[in-house]
Design an enzyme around this catalytic site. Structure first.
Site, PDB file in Angstrom:
ATOM      1  CB  THR A 191      -7.220  46.253 -35.352  1.00 26.72           C
ATOM      2  OG1 THR A 191      -7.533  46.515 -33.996  1.00 26.72           O
ATOM      3  CG2 THR A 191      -7.651  47.417 -36.219  1.00 26.72           C
ATOM      4  N   GLY A 221      -8.589  54.106 -29.215  1.00 23.01           N
ATOM      5  CA  GLY A 221      -7.243  53.700 -29.632  1.00 23.01           C
ATOM      6  C   GLY A 221      -6.768  54.431 -30.876  1.00 23.01           C
TER       7      GLY A 221
HETATM    8  N1  ASP Z   1      -5.052  48.969 -32.304  1.00 27.55           N
HETATM    9  C1  ASP Z   1      -6.234  48.598 -31.606  1.00 27.55           C
HETATM   10  C2  ASP Z   1      -6.455  49.539 -30.454  1.00 27.55           C
HETATM   11  O1  ASP Z   1      -5.500  49.896 -29.780  1.00 27.55           O
HETATM   12  C3  ASP Z   1      -6.252  47.224 -31.039  1.00 27.55           C
HETATM   13  C4  ASP Z   1      -5.720  46.101 -31.850  1.00 27.55           C
HETATM   14  O2  ASP Z   1      -5.172  46.249 -32.931  1.00 27.55           O
HETATM   15  O3  ASP Z   1      -5.895  44.986 -31.364  1.00 27.55           O
HETATM   16  O4  ASP Z   1      -7.582  49.843 -30.181  1.00 27.55           O
END
Ligand code: ASP
Length: 330
Positions: A191, A221
């Protein structure tokens, strides 16, 4: 992009710099030290983002160095990743949920505490820009699913197939082997959360993702949740997160980090405490990754994670580098 590539791209010099920052910030500050820190000439403009997103930070820096504001910088910066189909965790080309739908989450926050967010958005490649429209054109903060998509079309965004040949193939393979189970992984958390301070000293942030790969349909998320995946307080600083969003939501991670900085912690110390709160709740369970990134009003930055491998990019007049976060919980 995979963690292995981040590791390869991280320079040892950068690691040394993080190490120095960490050592300097881990001691307890006395009042006079705190006053000295407050008297530091703030570093501005400056932009940081989670992971090794070179092109995104270049874009944000282009905006900032031309005198642009932090809000435009973070929006345009993260849009680079949303458009990059080789990045399979953000925007177009992001991996789908377990039903085969690519659903995107994003948010944006400005110096005045205004914010906008979209969750479970489909068929639109730039969720961060839709989030900004929610912030600027509606009395609301969060729009979800079909409503968010309809709003995006009304605002002139075009419908796009967010699948790529690569993500479609991977999904078909996953269907064969997964027994339809969503698994938590440590490696693939890419992300992009971006924080910027412009020449006026104002702070803004943005966060955008396709979320956890093969998540249960409808899952949202931390990334689009103000206070969890992103928080900005123009008096104090900003924070953003990557990793398993469920864990970040449980502690309202980014808000917590900004509040810890308000109470006098450095960005590094605040990120460490943020991760420790999560780990305390998990009572020894460590089968997930979290990476926190923070910046304070002086332009000092810090990052901390559960497992090694988290990096963040930083760009200011002092230089542009990928910093490997070498202090971690594990
Ligand atoms: N934080 C993001 C989520 O849980 C995923 C990630 O950072 O890879 O959707």
């Amino acid at each position: 992009m995979e963690r292995r590539k981040f590791l390869k791209n991280s320079s040892l010099t950068a690691a040394g710099l993080v190490s120095a920052t960490t050592l300097a910030s881990c001691k307890t500050e006395t009042k006079s030290e705190a006053a000295a820190i407050a008297a530091i000439e703030p570093i501005k403009p400056i932009v940081v983002c989670t992971w090794n997103f070179l092109n995104a930070t270049n874009k944000a820096w282009e905006v900032l160095s031309a005198g642009g504001n932090a809000l435009d910088a973070v929006e345009q910066g993260v849009m680079v990743e949303e458009a990059d189909v080789t990045n399979e965790t953000v925007g177009k080309g992001g991996r789908p949920d377990r039903d085969g739908n690519v659903t995107l989450d994003a948010c944006i926050m400005d110096k005045d505490g205004n914010c906008g967010s979209v969750v479970y958005l489909q068929n639109i490649a730039h969720p961060v820009s839709v989030a900004r429209k929610v912030m600027e054109e509606t009395p609301h903060i969060i729009l979800a699913g079909k409503g968010a998509e309809k709003f995006a079309y009304e605002q002139g965004f075009k419908k796009e197939d967010l699948f790529t040949e690569s993500t479609r193939k991977q999904y078909e393979e996953w269907l064969k082997t997964s027994k339809y189970e969503t698994t938590i992984n440590i490696e693939n958390h890419d992300t992009i959360g971006m924080l910027a301070i412009d020449a006026n000293g104002d702070i803004a942030g943005a966060c955008t993702t396709s979320g956890m790969a093969y998540k249960v349909g409808g899952r949202v998320g931390d990334s689009p949740i103000i206070g969890a995946g992103l928080f900005i307080d123009n008096e104090v600083g900003g924070a953003t997160a990557t990793g398993v969003g469920e864990e970040v939501i449980r502690t309202v991670g980014s808000f917590l980090i900004v509040e810890l900085m308000r109470q006098g912690k450095s960005p590094q110390e605040a990120c460490e405490e943020g991760v420790k709160r999560i780990m305390k709740k998990n009572k020894g369970r460590k089968d997930f990754q979290i990476g926190f990134l923070a910046i304070n009003k002086n332009g000092e930055t810090g990052g901390y994670c559960v497992h090694p491998g988290f990096t963040y990019r930083e760009y200011s007049e002092k230089g542009h580098e990928n910093r490997e976060v070498i202090s971690f919980y594990e």
